[in-house]
Write an enzyme that holds these catalytic residues in place. Structure first.
Site, PDB file in Angstrom:
ATOM      1  CB  CYS A 144      -0.980  -0.313   0.940  1.00  0.00           C
ATOM      2  SG  CYS A 144      -0.744  -0.407   2.744  1.00  0.00           S
ATOM      3  CG  HIS A 175      -4.963   0.123   3.597  1.00  0.00           C
ATOM      4  ND1 HIS A 175      -4.250  -0.471   2.328  1.00  0.00           N
ATOM      5  CD2 HIS A 175      -5.236   0.767   3.039  1.00  0.00           C
ATOM      6  CE1 HIS A 175      -4.545  -0.755   1.633  1.00  0.00           C
ATOM      7  NE2 HIS A 175      -5.132   0.416   1.316  1.00  0.00           N
ATOM      8  CG  ASP A 215      -6.438   1.846  -1.282  1.00  0.00           C
ATOM      9  OD1 ASP A 215      -5.620   1.781  -1.697  1.00  0.00           O
ATOM     10  OD2 ASP A 215      -7.456   0.635  -0.366  1.00  0.00           O
TER      11      ASP A 215
END
Lengths: 317, 655
Positions: free
Chosen positions: B412, B456, B472
């Site tokens: 991430c 994250h 995202d």
């Protein structure tokens, strides 16, 4: 000369019996109950509570609730152990005290019979400096033996004893005085050396048959005859049982020990001499009789007879 | 002493059993503390313990001073070398445990053993300073068993028992003590501020940091400790909406992104479309930031909201903190820019030329259509051969260039970082947001468990007319990361993620941990003060607590005393049957007189009740037979007698 603490304690027990847990002699059986069991923390208990306090403050300071829980658990368990200590004495009964034989100056063995309806562990009985520990399984009685030092002949009252237990954790001591109203008889101490008693006039007159090694005759069975003396082969030919009769000529003359023979001696010296003669007679398995002022014991022999004579000696004023 | 209470003890060597149990207790202490001792110290102490145990089995006696003193010096030296001092939490614990083991070397008399047991209890507690979870507390409490068993074994004359039996013997005592312990735990007044120096937190667990550089999360992503627990008013949001924002990072220096805390700016405007209310219990992070679901509407008490709707607590979160707030899940966030919006386009000069060129080329290709540029970037991540891995290849100076055009693997942090740089290169205001995403929904406890491994990073881009929009990029590469969670996305890369059922069990078990954290660990001064709220007392002060504690303790003492004083009468069924008969006759005014024997009494009753004469005479005979003809009356006959007594009707119908 007793030290100051002893005198203080003696004074306090006379003046403040309730405060000093003083107990008068009491009859058997003695049962432990809540009115007479006292609980005090031991040194270790005090130290441990200090440690718990430190743990408590630490846990609170670091607002560590798990540590606090652990401390509370430990503290509660310690407090509960106090009740367990109490229960290990509560309901315990002193049934009887039996004394052995001892002569003055030696210690006499006391056997205490303690009874309980449930199992108990690690109970201790203190008598002076002597201490015995015992456990009870809840079914039978425990026999606890302790030695009591003696000094003079005659009746000696049992001293005050302490029954206590620090079961289970050793943090609390439950205790109670134990003072049975019972006395033990201490035999007189024999003199170390001295003359033999003047023999009785006619030894031959006292010769009589005694059971010995030599087979003398067969006679009819009487109740109480030992089985091994039954002559089985001979009995088979007769209607009733026949018993072998043994005989042994009595070689030892009978001693007639008499207080009056020892005129001119001090009472205690007389007693010591008579005690020595009794000892010797018993040692050589003589038969003897004893005359004491106010007490006449006929002819006899054996341990029981000896004990009777010694008791009579011990009881002399 | 002559007072009778104190006695002289002859110092005798303790029995083998007590020594064994003491050694066992100390070994237990060593085991529960092993995790926070240096391994070599733990090993050395375990060796010393084992050696002493073996040595005393061979021959009883203290270890001579020439062995003890050098060991003591060595221990002190080792602790100083390792920790730099003697009195910190870790150093103090290491020293205490070392001293405990050394105490065993000179343990010979009952007094030594008792000191050892006290010290064992103390060092058991130190293990809880490091971890006060429920399992560790239970394990540590188990350590009380050998300690108390040692004390029992010290007592003379007891029924013989095997080692396991004597180990279990204090269990009854502990169980009986538990209610009182719980009461004391509830009512012992908590300190609202520590008496002395605040506990040093020298072992901060890794958590979200206010800096993020690609690859920096690796430690966090493999840490499966719970980070927070969230319960919602109403239905929880679907898994792909569970984004918990912590830091909003604007500044990129070519290596890492960073958050700058500015306290005095009002929060940016927020038009709320749909909101959700929830409560978060955040486990200690030792930082100020409070993660919130999506965009929070208001800050909770004792916290304030920053310009980008990052919530900062007034004090670092050193103890578990529960806060309730509501957040917008559909919203327009800062639809109008103020004059400071240039900082969302900041890029360091001289880094990542190829990435910048790519972003600028998209701007030329799509013109003013910002949304198309975002889509282009996501398509690049999805179709450009990118791979999701927790162990990516290292990156060079132009990290984003290396990532986008060479290694093409990462997680991430890499994707959000690269995406944000691309957006800024294309002229779209963009920023990196870190926090948590996902979590395990515990049906049993109705709450969402978020672990550290759910950390994250994602991006937010500002689109005209829509404000800040969450994007995202990791989801473009690995949709499972968002829909199923970090563990599923990582596949076999996490060493703690072994098995489905095991993981499932761990997740479900967390409901117990949560309960423990709430009920025990989190029971602080504040919670204690509201203890009596259900009974109408809003504020329970220290005096009230003290009084309650005294009352409760007295109550328990009374119960304990009742138990201690309880004496079971030996039951005599025959006597009970006679009593019953007496009661029946007494109702006919034939009461047994004081000192009257049963025979006399019953014959008197027979005379008084002529109609019952036969029956009463028979009962008398049976009673006397049972009482005096046997040492121990046969049970069946006693039962028959009781039945006869029960059937006896005393009412005289003739009279």
């Amino acid at each position: 000369m007793p030290g100051l603490p002893q005198r203080l304690q003696g004074w306090a027990e006379r003046r403040l019996p309730a405060l000093t847990r003083y107990r008068r002699p009491e009859g058997l059986p003695v049962e432990m109950h809540r009115r007479r069991i006292y609980i005090v923390p031991t040194g270790f208990g005090l130290g441990f509570s200090l440690l718990l306090l430190v743990m408590l403050v630490g846990a609170l300071n670091y607002s560590n609730n798990s540590a606090l829980l652990l401390t509370c658990l430990l503290g509660a368990a310690s407090a509960a152990s106090m009740l367990v200590a109490f229960r290990s004495l509560d309901g315990l009964r002193l049934e009887q005290v039996r004394a052995g034989h001892a002569i003055a100056g030696e210690s006499i063995e006391l056997a205490f019979t303690l009874q309980s309806s449930r199992p108990r562990n690690a109970i201790r009985l203190d008598l002076g400096d002597a201490s015995a520990s015992f456990a009870l399984d809840g079914h039978g009685a425990a026999l606890v033996k302790l030695a009591l030092p003696t000094e003079v002949r005659g009746w000696q009252a049992l001293p005050r004893m302490r029954l206590w237990s620090s079961w289970p954790l050793g943090m609390f001591r439950a205790w109670s005085w134990l003072h049975p109203a019972q006395s033990v008889l201490v035999w007189p101490r024999a003199e170390t050396a001295g003359p033999a008693p003047s023999a009785a006039a006619d030894d031959a007159r006292h010769m009589r048959l005694h059971r010995g090694e030599e087979l003398a005759a067969l006679r009819a069975y009487q109740a109480g005859d030992p089985q091994r003396h039954v002559a089985w082969k001979a009995s088979a030919r007769h209607d009733n049982l026949l018993v072998k009769d043994f005989e042994q000529p009595q070689t030892q003359p009978q001693w007639q020990l008499d207080w009056r023979q020892l005129r001119g001696m001090a009472d205690e010296a007389r007693i010591a001499r008579l005690a020595r003669w009794l000892n010797e007679a018993q040692q050589h398995r003589r038969s003897f009789s004893l005359w004491l002022p106010g007490n006449e014991i006929g002819n006899g022999s054996g341990a029981l007879h000896y004990a009777r004579c010694m008791d009579a000696l011990a009881c002399l004023p | 002493m002559s007072t009778g209470l104190a006695r002289r003890f002859t110092v005798t060597a303790v029995g083998q059993r007590s020594f064994d149990l003491l050694s066992l207790g100390m070994a237990f202490v060593l085991a529960v503390n092993a995790a926070h001792l240096p391994w070599w110290l733990g090993l050395a102490l375990a060796f010393a313990l084992g050696w002493r145990w073996w040595q005393r089995r061979q021959q009883a006696g203290r270890v001579p001073g020439w062995i003890k003193l050098p060991l003591l010096a060595l221990l002190t030296l080792a602790v100083i070398v390792q920790y730099g001092n003697l009195f910190g939490r870790a150093a103090g614990t290491a020293l205490a445990i070392g001293l405990l083991i050394l105490k065993l070397l000179e343990t010979e008399s009952p007094r030594d053993v008792r000191v050892g047991v006290g010290f064992t209890c103390f060092t058991l507690m130190t293990a809880l300073l490091f971890d006060q979870g429920m399992v560790s507390t239970a394990v540590v409490a188990l350590g009380l068993l050998p300690a108390l068993a040692t004390l029992r074994a010290l007592e003379p004359a007891q029924a013989p028992a095997s080692v396991p039996r004597s180990l279990l013997s204090p269990l009854a005592l502990l169980a009986a003590a538990l209610p009182l312990a719980l009461l004391a735990f509830l009512l012992v007044p908590r300190l609202s501020s520590p008496l002395w120096g605040a506990p040093s937190r020298d072992q901060a667990r890794s958590g979200l940091s206010d800096r993020m550089s690609p690859g920096g999360f690796t430690e966090l992503l493999t840490d499966d400790h719970p980070a927070m627990r969230v319960s919602f008013d109403g239905a929880p949001p679907p898994p792909d909406q569970r984004y918990f924002r912590a830091y909003v990072m604007a500044r990129y220096d070519g290596v890492s992104w960073s958050y700058r805390d500015v306290a005095n700016l009002p929060p940016a405007a927020l038009d709320v479309g749909q909101a959700v209310k929830y409560r978060i219990t955040l486990l200690p992070t030792h930082r100020h930031v409070l993660p919130t679901l999506d965009v929070p509407i208001q800050a909770p008490a004792d916290a304030s909201m920053r310009r980008d709707r990052v919530v900062m607590a007034a004090r670092p979160v050193d103890d578990a903190l529960t806060y309730a707030l509501s957040s917008a899940t559909q919203y327009q966030f800062e639809p109008q820019f103020d004059e400071h919006h240039r900082r969302w386009l900041q890029l360091p000069a001289g880094f990542n030329p190829r990435t910048l060129a790519l972003g600028q080329s998209w701007r030329q290709q799509y013109g003013t259509d910002d949304a198309a540029i975002v889509r282009a970037a996501l398509v690049l991540f999805h179709d450009g051969g990118f791979r999701y891995t927790l162990a990516p290849a290292p990156l060079g100076r132009n990290a984003m260039d290396d990532f986008l055009f060479d290694t093409r693997e990462g997680f991430c942090e890499h994707y959000s970082s690269a995406f944000t740089v691309l957006m800024r290169a294309a002229g779209i205001p963009a920023r990196v947001v870190t926090g948590y995403q996902g979590g395990y929904w515990n049906k049993l406890g109705d709450y969402l468990l978020v672990r550290n491994s759910d950390a994250h990073a994602w991006s937010e881009v500002w689109l005209a007319g829509r404000g800040w929009v969450r994007v995202d990029p990791t989801a473009a590469v690995r949709p499972e990361r968002v829909s199923l969670g970090a563990a599923a996305a990582a596949g076999g890369q996490l060493d703690w993620y072994h098995d489905d059922w095991l993981q499932g069990f761990r997740n479900r078990w967390d409901v117990v941990n949560r309960w423990w954290d709430q009920a025990v660990t989190g029971f602080d001064a504040l919670r204690q003060r509201s203890l009596l709220t259900p009974f109408g007392i809003r504020d329970t002060d220290t005096t009230t607590l003290g009084v309650l504690l005294a009352i409760g303790t007295t109550l328990f003492i009374a119960i304990g005393l009742a138990w201690a004083l309880l004496r079971r009468q030996s039951r005599d069924p025959l006597r009970e049957a006679l009593r019953e008969l007496e009661r029946k006759l007494a109702r006919q005014h034939i009461a047994r007189r004081v000192g009257e024997g049963p025979q006399h009494y019953l014959s008197r009753a027979a005379r008084a009740l002529p109609s019952k004469r036969e029956e009463l005479m028979a009962l008398t005979k049976r009673y006397l037979d049972l009482r005096y003809a046997h040492d121990e009356p046969p049970t069946e006959s006693v039962h028959a007698f009781r039945r006869a007594v029960r059937d006896f009707r005393a009412k005289n119908v003739v009279k």
